[in-house]
Motif scaffolding. Structure first.
Motif, short mmCIF file in Angstrom:
data_model
loop_
_atom_site.label_atom_id
_atom_site.label_comp_id
_atom_site.label_asym_id
_atom_site.label_seq_id
_atom_site.Cartn_x
_atom_site.Cartn_y
_atom_site.Cartn_z
N GLY A 15 0.80 -1.22 0.00
CA GLY A 15 0.00 0.00 0.00
C GLY A 15 0.82 1.27 0.00
O GLY A 15 0.29 2.35 -0.21
N ASP A 16 2.14 1.16 0.22
CA ASP A 16 3.00 2.34 0.16
C ASP A 16 3.19 2.77 -1.30
O ASP A 16 3.31 1.92 -2.20
CB ASP A 16 4.38 2.07 0.76
N VAL A 17 3.21 4.06 -1.52
CA VAL A 17 3.54 4.62 -2.83
C VAL A 17 4.97 5.10 -2.74
O VAL A 17 5.30 5.92 -1.89
CB VAL A 17 2.58 5.77 -3.21
N VAL A 18 5.82 4.55 -3.60
CA VAL A 18 7.24 4.90 -3.60
C VAL A 18 7.61 5.54 -4.92
O VAL A 18 6.90 5.40 -5.92
CB VAL A 18 8.13 3.65 -3.33
N VAL A 19 8.73 6.25 -4.92
CA VAL A 19 9.25 6.86 -6.14
C VAL A 19 10.46 6.05 -6.57
O VAL A 19 11.37 5.81 -5.78
CB VAL A 19 9.63 8.34 -5.89
N VAL A 20 10.44 5.63 -7.84
CA VAL A 20 11.50 4.77 -8.38
C VAL A 20 11.88 5.24 -9.78
O VAL A 20 11.09 5.90 -10.46
CB VAL A 20 11.06 3.29 -8.42
N PHE A 24 12.65 4.59 -20.05
CA PHE A 24 11.78 4.86 -21.18
C PHE A 24 11.93 3.75 -22.19
O PHE A 24 13.04 3.31 -22.47
CB PHE A 24 12.17 6.18 -21.87
N SER A 25 10.85 3.30 -22.77
CA SER A 25 10.96 2.27 -23.80
C SER A 25 11.28 2.87 -25.16
O SER A 25 11.88 2.25 -26.00
CB SER A 25 9.67 1.45 -23.87
N GLU A 26 10.90 4.14 -25.35
CA GLU A 26 11.09 4.75 -26.66
C GLU A 26 12.37 5.59 -26.79
O GLU A 26 12.67 6.09 -27.85
CB GLU A 26 9.86 5.59 -27.04
N ARG A 27 13.10 5.77 -25.70
CA ARG A 27 14.34 6.54 -25.76
C ARG A 27 15.23 6.21 -24.57
O ARG A 27 14.81 5.56 -23.63
CB ARG A 27 14.05 8.03 -25.81
N ARG A 28 16.46 6.67 -24.65
CA ARG A 28 17.40 6.42 -23.55
C ARG A 28 17.03 7.25 -22.33
O ARG A 28 16.42 8.29 -22.43
CB ARG A 28 18.81 6.79 -23.98
N GLY A 29 17.48 6.77 -21.18
CA GLY A 29 17.28 7.52 -19.95
C GLY A 29 16.13 6.98 -19.13
O GLY A 29 15.48 6.01 -19.47
N GLN A 30 15.92 7.64 -18.01
CA GLN A 30 14.86 7.24 -17.10
C GLN A 30 14.37 8.46 -16.34
O GLN A 30 15.03 9.48 -16.29
CB GLN A 30 15.36 6.17 -16.13
N ARG A 31 13.18 8.32 -15.79
CA ARG A 31 12.60 9.37 -14.97
C ARG A 31 12.07 8.75 -13.70
O ARG A 31 11.73 7.57 -13.66
CB ARG A 31 11.47 10.07 -15.73
N ARG A 32 11.98 9.55 -12.69
CA ARG A 32 11.42 9.08 -11.42
C ARG A 32 9.90 9.10 -11.52
O ARG A 32 9.31 10.11 -11.91
CB ARG A 32 11.90 9.96 -10.28
N ARG A 33 9.32 7.98 -11.15
CA ARG A 33 7.87 7.81 -11.24
C ARG A 33 7.35 7.11 -9.98
O ARG A 33 8.08 6.34 -9.35
CB ARG A 33 7.50 6.94 -12.44
N PRO A 34 6.08 7.32 -9.65
CA PRO A 34 5.52 6.61 -8.50
C PRO A 34 5.18 5.17 -8.87
O PRO A 34 4.89 4.85 -10.03
CB PRO A 34 4.25 7.40 -8.20
N ALA A 35 5.25 4.31 -7.87
CA ALA A 35 4.86 2.91 -8.02
C ALA A 35 4.20 2.46 -6.72
O ALA A 35 4.49 3.00 -5.65
CB ALA A 35 6.08 2.05 -8.33
N LEU A 36 3.33 1.48 -6.83
CA LEU A 36 2.61 0.97 -5.67
C LEU A 36 3.23 -0.34 -5.21
O LEU A 36 3.39 -1.28 -6.00
CB LEU A 36 1.14 0.74 -6.02
N VAL A 37 3.55 -0.43 -3.93
CA VAL A 37 4.08 -1.66 -3.36
C VAL A 37 2.92 -2.63 -3.16
O VAL A 37 1.90 -2.28 -2.54
CB VAL A 37 4.78 -1.38 -2.01
N ILE A 38 3.08 -3.86 -3.69
CA ILE A 38 2.02 -4.87 -3.53
C ILE A 38 2.51 -6.10 -2.76
O ILE A 38 1.70 -6.93 -2.38
CB ILE A 38 1.38 -5.27 -4.88
N SER A 39 3.81 -6.20 -2.51
CA SER A 39 4.32 -7.34 -1.73
C SER A 39 4.36 -7.00 -0.24
O SER A 39 4.42 -5.83 0.14
CB SER A 39 5.70 -7.75 -2.23
#
Length: 126
Positions: A15-20, A24-39
């Protein structure tokens, strides 16, 4: 429920929302995005956490998408939905905990996980 620390790493709970970092699938690099912990936290203490993607994209939908109602409690600034794109990530990559789902949102996500994937979800807060 708030995340705990283990040797300087965040150990989130269901239930925690974390930033990870998300690639990107269409270009190089990455961005920080929220994700939901389910384990469960007991699993996460081993150093990895199972998560589901959180997106603000309204362009497309996936089976099982769940609109979140309590954005403030989850630490989100714009309307978002949990998308059942599920992945496992090393806890060392978790940037921070943004918030937690409300009980109603956690129950809605858990219902979707049971219906579409046959598994329990973040309303199992043990």
């Amino acid at each position: 429920m708030s995340p705990t620390k283990k040797q300087g790493r965040v150990v989130p709970g269901p239930g925690d929302v974390v930033v990870v970092p998300f690639p990107f699938s269409e270009r190089r690099g990455q961005r920080r995005r929220p994700a939901l912990v389910i384990s469960k936290r007991a699993f996460n203490h081993a150093g990895h956490t199972v998560m589901a993607m959180i997106t603000s994209s309204a362009r497309s939908s996936w089976p099982g998408d769940v609109e979140l109602d309590d954005l403030e409690g989850a630490g989100l600034r714009v309307p978002c939905r949990v998308r059942l794109k599920v992945f496992t990530l090393d806890n060392r990559l978790i940037v921070r905990c943004a918030g937690s789902l409300s009980r109603a949102d956690a129950e809605a996500v858990s219902s979707s996980l049971r219906k579409h994937l046959g598994v329990a979800g973040p309303d199992q807060r043990k």
